[in-house]
Design an enzyme around this catalytic site. Sequence first.
Site, PDB file in Angstrom:
ATOM      1  N   ASP A  95      42.882  62.428  49.518  1.00 27.30           N
ATOM      2  CA  ASP A  95      43.346  63.233  50.461  1.00 27.30           C
ATOM      3  C   ASP A  95      43.790  64.512  50.104  1.00 27.30           C
ATOM      4  OD1 ASP A  95      45.972  62.640  49.703  1.00 27.30           O
ATOM      5  OD2 ASP A  95      46.509  61.506  51.590  1.00 27.30           O
ATOM      6  N   ASP A 269      41.096  54.058  56.549  1.00 30.50           N
ATOM      7  CA  ASP A 269      42.098  53.664  55.496  1.00 30.50           C
ATOM      8  C   ASP A 269      43.414  53.774  56.302  1.00 30.50           C
ATOM      9  OD1 ASP A 269      44.278  55.994  54.386  1.00 30.50           O
ATOM     10  OD2 ASP A 269      42.643  57.057  55.825  1.00 30.50           O
ATOM     11  N   CYS A 307      40.870  31.241  55.556  1.00 27.76           N
ATOM     12  CA  CYS A 307      40.436  32.279  54.629  1.00 27.76           C
ATOM     13  C   CYS A 307      40.553  31.561  53.152  1.00 27.76           C
ATOM     14  CB  CYS A 307      41.865  33.011  54.636  1.00 27.76           C
ATOM     15  SG  CYS A 307      41.638  34.322  53.483  1.00 27.76           S
ATOM     16  N   CYS A 309      40.718  33.415  50.106  1.00 25.51           N
ATOM     17  CA  CYS A 309      41.168  34.313  49.437  1.00 25.51           C
ATOM     18  C   CYS A 309      42.057  33.702  48.213  1.00 25.51           C
ATOM     19  CB  CYS A 309      41.951  35.391  49.946  1.00 25.51           C
ATOM     20  SG  CYS A 309      43.509  34.978  50.115  1.00 25.51           S
ATOM     21  N   CYS A 312      45.056  31.911  49.643  1.00 23.15           N
ATOM     22  CA  CYS A 312      45.148  30.910  50.416  1.00 23.15           C
ATOM     23  C   CYS A 312      44.438  29.500  49.967  1.00 23.15           C
ATOM     24  CB  CYS A 312      44.331  31.151  51.814  1.00 23.15           C
ATOM     25  SG  CYS A 312      45.038  32.430  52.839  1.00 23.15           S
ATOM     26  N   HIS A 338      46.444  39.111  50.213  1.00 24.88           N
ATOM     27  CA  HIS A 338      45.658  38.376  51.440  1.00 24.88           C
ATOM     28  C   HIS A 338      45.406  39.263  52.561  1.00 24.88           C
ATOM     29  CE1 HIS A 338      45.102  35.480  54.834  1.00 24.88           C
ATOM     30  NE2 HIS A 338      45.976  36.541  55.374  1.00 24.88           N
TER      31      HIS A 338
END
Length: 380
Positions: A95, A269, A307, A309, A312, A338
């Site tokens: 940015d 974002d 999930c 991931c 999890c 997560h």
Amino acid sequence: MQPAVTYHLKHVDKHTGARLGEIVTPHGTFPTPMFMPVGTQASVKTLSPEELDTMGAGIILANTYHLWLRPGEDLIEEAGGLHQFMNWHKGLLTDSGGFQVFSLADMRNITEEGVHFKNHLNGANMFLSPEKAIAIENALGPDIMMSFDECPPFFLKATITWPKAWPARAAGPSAAWRRTSIPTTRRCLALSKRRFKDLRQQSARDLVSLDFPGYSIGGLSVGESKEEMNHVLDFTTPLLPADKPRYLMGVGSPDALIDGVIRGIDMFDCVLPTRIARNGTTMTSHGRVVIKNAKYARDFTPLDPDCDCYTCRNYTRAYIRHLIHTDEAFGIRLTSYHNLYFLLHLMQQVRDAIAHDDLAAFREDFFERYGYNRADAKSF
């Protein structure tokens, strides 16, 4: 000159108009729509670049203002640029530092030449102009640079762009600054909200005439309602070229991502997923889970049963709650992992739905499972 970043439109959902595409950068190609994790200090808090790569992040964001202060753009340039410095070899966007014009409002003074800051770390006087911002970003060496902008409060914001074919045409952002940020703000202060739409539309048309390789929409998600944000997107996004990517800045709640995609946005974002993770709040397939709540103390199920991931697959709600309550850093790592995985996986699901012309049905199902309703659209 061929832009360093190019966009390829692959498919348009025939029911919603949502876009499936890809963006090609000097450090690889990533699919869109895409959510960008935020690495303010050249690091996404608690997570490694390897973990971000594994979970599917195609591009991340770093903050020009903060890296200018520490460790300094000269040091990063000496290290070989930001990619090499932080060991991230995929897409990278910086940015401009313009958001700090908004967030540090009590420490700055805006002039026609740029912004005089008080360094928030030590109080030293500093000055950031469009030319200076681009010089810093050139030294950082990202794939996409944002031009210097000002983020006034809601209803006082113009559309901004990233500059063309960095590092060339450094004068472009200066022209955009003078044409959109300061004059538009002064006009806004003298006009009613009825002129807000006119000002945004004029700003978009002016910037499109400069033929940048991509365009961003800023000044949203700063306190306005969900309906107001969508209204701005409804009349702004159609003014932007169909063959260029569109980036909605600072937006990261699941509902806003889906509704933004339906309105033609390609990139997002936000610090939201990692910020709320540090407070023990997580996003799951069935709504928000505040894991520090007492009801999870003996809950030995995964954070999100739907999930897959790392968090999890390996840890229970009870264990994560224990870590958060005892201020263990590992707990913040697990919730941060997560939440980012959840949003990146959500965008993959969104891309799949677009490819099958099914995003409207996906949105309806997701909103029902997540617990969204129009009276409470801002769940986070």
